[in-house]
Design an enzyme around this catalytic site. Structure first.
Site, PDB file in Angstrom:
ATOM      1  N   SER A 148       0.850  -1.192   0.000  1.00 10.25           N
ATOM      2  CA  SER A 148       0.000   0.000   0.000  1.00 10.25           C
ATOM      3  C   SER A 148       0.878   1.231   0.000  1.00 10.25           C
ATOM      4  O   SER A 148       1.998   1.211   0.547  1.00 10.25           O
ATOM      5  CB  SER A 148      -0.906   0.015   1.234  1.00 10.25           C
ATOM      6  OG  SER A 148      -1.540   1.275   1.392  1.00 10.25           O
ATOM      7  N   TYR A 161      -1.218  -0.378  10.331  1.00  8.63           N
ATOM      8  CA  TYR A 161      -1.450  -0.790   8.948  1.00  8.63           C
ATOM      9  C   TYR A 161      -0.241  -0.420   8.084  1.00  8.63           C
ATOM     10  O   TYR A 161       0.271  -1.245   7.312  1.00  8.63           O
ATOM     11  CB  TYR A 161      -2.718  -0.116   8.425  1.00  8.63           C
ATOM     12  CG  TYR A 161      -3.040  -0.415   6.982  1.00  8.63           C
ATOM     13  CD1 TYR A 161      -3.641  -1.612   6.621  1.00  8.63           C
ATOM     14  CD2 TYR A 161      -2.760   0.516   5.974  1.00  8.63           C
ATOM     15  CE1 TYR A 161      -3.950  -1.888   5.291  1.00  8.63           C
ATOM     16  CE2 TYR A 161      -3.061   0.249   4.654  1.00  8.63           C
ATOM     17  CZ  TYR A 161      -3.657  -0.955   4.317  1.00  8.63           C
ATOM     18  OH  TYR A 161      -3.953  -1.228   3.006  1.00  8.63           O
TER      19      TYR A 161
END
Length: 256
Positions: A148, A161
């Site tokens: 990501s 995350y």
């Protein structure tokens, strides 16, 4: 694309969104897929669409946080398809109970960090560990992981995350460095804001507006945008791409 016809690919997280779109794209290119997901009904729905279009797909109940489940997924893929040529890791815990509680460091809940890393990072390491010996035994194969832009974006929230995704980048480079000479390629894709099922249900207009503002493209992403890149990286056309993390984000982030 060259070299996807007849390939046997495991998709770890293929019930919906990017995983489902990738399963369908790979099947269109002639690959056979085993779709693992904790959402078995969703995995079955994806497999059914592929079968109705003339492809080969098997749905398997699968949990990235369960080591035995990971072993079962890869074993089932080898049994159903006669072997494994590639792996696409795309699963993650994006639930409100975990990603939704991933605040800044001073407000952190260690349980959120543990769960995030157990699924998003350790789960990927375990799927790769399960697949690599099979790839080595047949002279090579391909792994693609889902990272990501959060890994290098420096967001004020979601540090667990982001850290898990940065770990995936390191894992990807490790695998390419350790086993590249033995025929294993390992790369990652780093999507921007992709409007899959989960994102559409949340309908976060503030986030969508911000993403469009920083993007160099006129629209937000769709699962098929990432699926095309993953299919390429799994194909023989990407034979000389190894150890890379590719941004697939409409220009939301620019980096060397």
């Amino acid at each position: 694309m060259r070299g996807l016809q007849g390939k046997r690919i495991v998709i770890a997280g293929g019930a919906t969104g990017i995983g489902a779109a990738t399963a369908e794209r790979l099947a269109e290119e002639g690959a056979s897929v085993v779709i693992g997901d904790i959402d078995l009904m969703g995995a079955k729905a994806t497999a059914r669409r592929i079968a109705e279009a003339g492809g080969t797909a098997v749905a398997v109940a699968f949990d990235l946080a369960d080591e035995e489940s990971i072993h079962t997924l890869v074993d089932r893929a080898a049994a159903e398809l006669g072997g494994v040529d590639g792996l696409y890791n795309v699963g993650a815990d994006l639930s409100d109970g975990h990603l939704g509680r991933d605040t800044d460091l001073l407000e952190m809940d260690p349980a959120v960090w543990r769960r995030t890393h157990e699924v998003n990072l350790l789960g990927y390491a375990l799927t790769c560990r399960e697949v690599i010996p099979r790839l080595l035994a047949q002279g090579g194969g391909v792994i693609v992981n889902t990272s990501s832009g959060a890994a290098w974006g420096g967001e004020p929230r979601r540090p667990a995350y982001a850290a898990s995704k940065a770990g995936i980048n390191a894992l990807t480079r490790h695998i390419a460095s350790r086993w590249g000479k033995e025929g294993i390629r390992c790369n990652a894709v780093a999507p921007g804001l992709v409007m899959g099922d989960t994102q559409k249900q949340r309908d976060d207009q503030r986030l969508q507006t911000l993403a469009l503002k920083v993007a160099r493209s006129p629209r937000l992403g769709e699962p098929a945008d990432v699926a095309g890149t993953v299919a390429f990286l799994l194909s023989d056309d990407a034979e000389w791409v190894n150890g890379q993390v590719w941004s697939v984000c409409g220009g939301m982030s620019l980096r060397d």
